[in-house]
Design a protein around this motif. Structure first.
Motif, mmCIF file in Angstrom:
data_model
loop_
_atom_site.group_PDB
_atom_site.id
_atom_site.type_symbol
_atom_site.label_atom_id
_atom_site.label_comp_id
_atom_site.label_asym_id
_atom_site.label_seq_id
_atom_site.Cartn_x
_atom_site.Cartn_y
_atom_site.Cartn_z
ATOM 1 N N LEU A 57 0.820 -1.206 0.000
ATOM 2 C CA LEU A 57 0.000 0.000 0.000
ATOM 3 C C LEU A 57 0.857 1.261 0.000
ATOM 4 O O LEU A 57 0.452 2.290 -0.536
ATOM 5 C CB LEU A 57 -0.943 -0.008 1.204
ATOM 6 C CG LEU A 57 -1.972 -1.142 1.210
ATOM 7 C CD1 LEU A 57 -2.734 -1.165 2.519
ATOM 8 C CD2 LEU A 57 -2.914 -1.041 0.019
ATOM 9 N N GLY A 58 2.046 1.172 0.563
ATOM 10 C CA GLY A 58 2.952 2.313 0.579
ATOM 11 C C GLY A 58 3.508 2.682 -0.785
ATOM 12 O O GLY A 58 4.057 3.761 -0.955
ATOM 13 N N LYS A 59 3.341 1.798 -1.755
ATOM 14 C CA LYS A 59 3.823 2.069 -3.112
ATOM 15 C C LYS A 59 2.802 2.831 -3.955
ATOM 16 O O LYS A 59 3.101 3.230 -5.075
ATOM 17 C CB LYS A 59 4.193 0.756 -3.812
ATOM 18 C CG LYS A 59 5.403 0.092 -3.190
ATOM 19 C CD LYS A 59 5.729 -1.217 -3.868
ATOM 20 C CE LYS A 59 6.948 -1.866 -3.209
ATOM 21 N NZ LYS A 59 7.248 -3.174 -3.757
ATOM 22 N N ILE A 60 1.604 3.029 -3.425
ATOM 23 C CA ILE A 60 0.568 3.768 -4.151
ATOM 24 C C ILE A 60 0.914 5.251 -4.105
ATOM 25 O O ILE A 60 1.169 5.795 -3.020
ATOM 26 C CB ILE A 60 -0.821 3.507 -3.520
ATOM 27 C CG1 ILE A 60 -1.171 2.023 -3.618
ATOM 28 C CG2 ILE A 60 -1.889 4.368 -4.192
ATOM 29 C CD1 ILE A 60 -2.417 1.620 -2.838
ATOM 30 N N PRO A 61 0.954 5.935 -5.252
ATOM 31 C CA PRO A 61 1.308 7.362 -5.261
ATOM 32 C C PRO A 61 0.373 8.200 -4.383
ATOM 33 O O PRO A 61 -0.841 7.980 -4.356
ATOM 34 C CB PRO A 61 1.156 7.758 -6.739
ATOM 35 C CG PRO A 61 1.274 6.471 -7.495
ATOM 36 C CD PRO A 61 0.710 5.413 -6.596
ATOM 37 N N ASN A 62 0.942 9.159 -3.665
ATOM 38 C CA ASN A 62 0.207 10.100 -2.814
ATOM 39 C C ASN A 62 -0.628 9.412 -1.733
ATOM 40 O O ASN A 62 -1.694 9.897 -1.356
ATOM 41 C CB ASN A 62 -0.692 11.014 -3.662
ATOM 42 C CG ASN A 62 0.094 11.763 -4.706
ATOM 43 O OD1 ASN A 62 1.148 12.316 -4.412
ATOM 44 N ND2 ASN A 62 -0.387 11.747 -5.931
ATOM 45 N N PHE A 63 -0.151 8.274 -1.278
ATOM 46 C CA PHE A 63 -0.875 7.502 -0.270
ATOM 47 C C PHE A 63 0.162 6.857 0.623
ATOM 48 O O PHE A 63 1.224 6.463 0.165
ATOM 49 C CB PHE A 63 -1.722 6.420 -0.969
ATOM 50 C CG PHE A 63 -2.686 5.714 -0.060
ATOM 51 C CD1 PHE A 63 -3.879 6.312 0.302
ATOM 52 C CD2 PHE A 63 -2.406 4.448 0.418
ATOM 53 C CE1 PHE A 63 -4.779 5.663 1.131
ATOM 54 C CE2 PHE A 63 -3.300 3.787 1.251
ATOM 55 C CZ PHE A 63 -4.491 4.400 1.605
ATOM 56 N N HIS A 64 -0.099 6.777 1.899
ATOM 57 C CA HIS A 64 0.828 6.072 2.772
ATOM 58 C C HIS A 64 0.056 5.175 3.726
ATOM 59 O O HIS A 64 -1.146 5.323 3.911
ATOM 60 C CB HIS A 64 1.796 7.020 3.485
ATOM 61 C CG HIS A 64 1.166 7.982 4.421
ATOM 62 N ND1 HIS A 64 0.486 9.107 4.020
ATOM 63 C CD2 HIS A 64 1.121 7.995 5.774
ATOM 64 C CE1 HIS A 64 0.049 9.768 5.076
ATOM 65 N NE2 HIS A 64 0.419 9.119 6.147
ATOM 66 N N CYS A 65 0.779 4.254 4.292
ATOM 67 C CA CYS A 65 0.174 3.256 5.158
ATOM 68 C C CYS A 65 0.960 3.179 6.464
ATOM 69 O O CYS A 65 2.179 3.018 6.433
ATOM 70 C CB CYS A 65 0.154 1.892 4.458
ATOM 71 S SG CYS A 65 -0.659 0.610 5.415
#
Length: 190
Positions: free
Chosen positions: A35-43
């Motif tokens: 999920l941390g690899k999704i642009p403009n999104f963090h987990c």
């Protein structure tokens, strides 16, 4: 929720009790990385206070102050983490909750009873009102949770239920279905 349009900017994984170091436990670290690899999104994934009993009195304040769960947060709760996510959403607006192995009672277990999540009725309407989306993963072969408890959560919340017969308590090391649901949630919210 209000008509204000915005997308989620983070996910917070709330583990089950007794998880130990959450980074290396089950699918938690794997999902955080994906999920941390999704642009403009963090987990976010953190070891919770009181990890064995998972007391509501400690976990909910930690979710608010340390994990900063808010209207742009997707809370992913597993087992007792699902109970925490539901109780949190009774009194806090969040973007969504994704419940994995959710249940409604202490199951006759003293440790679960001590957690504090099960000492009053669930406020399903308030939870629904504070979440844009509610997704639930459950399996009929869960060795800890009877299906009727999992179904009661789905019915109470009107959750988008992903029902399986072969996932047990979702203690595997990867959880591709979860990542897929969250990715879809992000693409449809933009």
């Amino acid at each position: 929720m209000s008509g204000e349009q915005f997308s989620p900017n983070k996910a917070v994984i709330v583990p089950g009790n007794g998880a130990g170091n959450v980074e290396s436990c089950m699918w938690y670290g794997w999902a955080r990385e994906k999920l941390g690899k999704i642009p403009n999104f963090h987990c976010l994934l953190r070891n919770m206070p009181d990890p064995i009993t998972a007391r509501e009195s400690l976990w909910l304040p930690f979710m608010e102050s340390e994990l900063q769960c808010d209207e742009r947060t997707v809370i992913i709760g597993h087992s007792s983490g699902a109970a925490a996510a539901m109780r949190y959403a009774e009194n806090h607006k969040v973007y969504a909750i994704i419940l994995v192995s959710a249940y409604t009672s202490d199951l006759g277990d003293a440790n679960e009873r001590e957690s504090g999540y099960f000492n009053r009725p669930w406020q399903w309407e308030k939870i629904r009102g504070n979440c844009r989306l509610i997704v639930q993963f459950g399996s009929t072969d869960d060795p800890f949770l009877p299906w009727d408890e999992q179904q009661a959560v789905a019915d109470g919340l009107g959750a988008d239920l992903h029902k399986y017969t072969d996932k047990g308590h979702f203690q595997n090391t990867e959880f591709t279905e979860l990542v897929g649901v969250l990715q879809k949630m992000l693409t449809t919210s933009i």
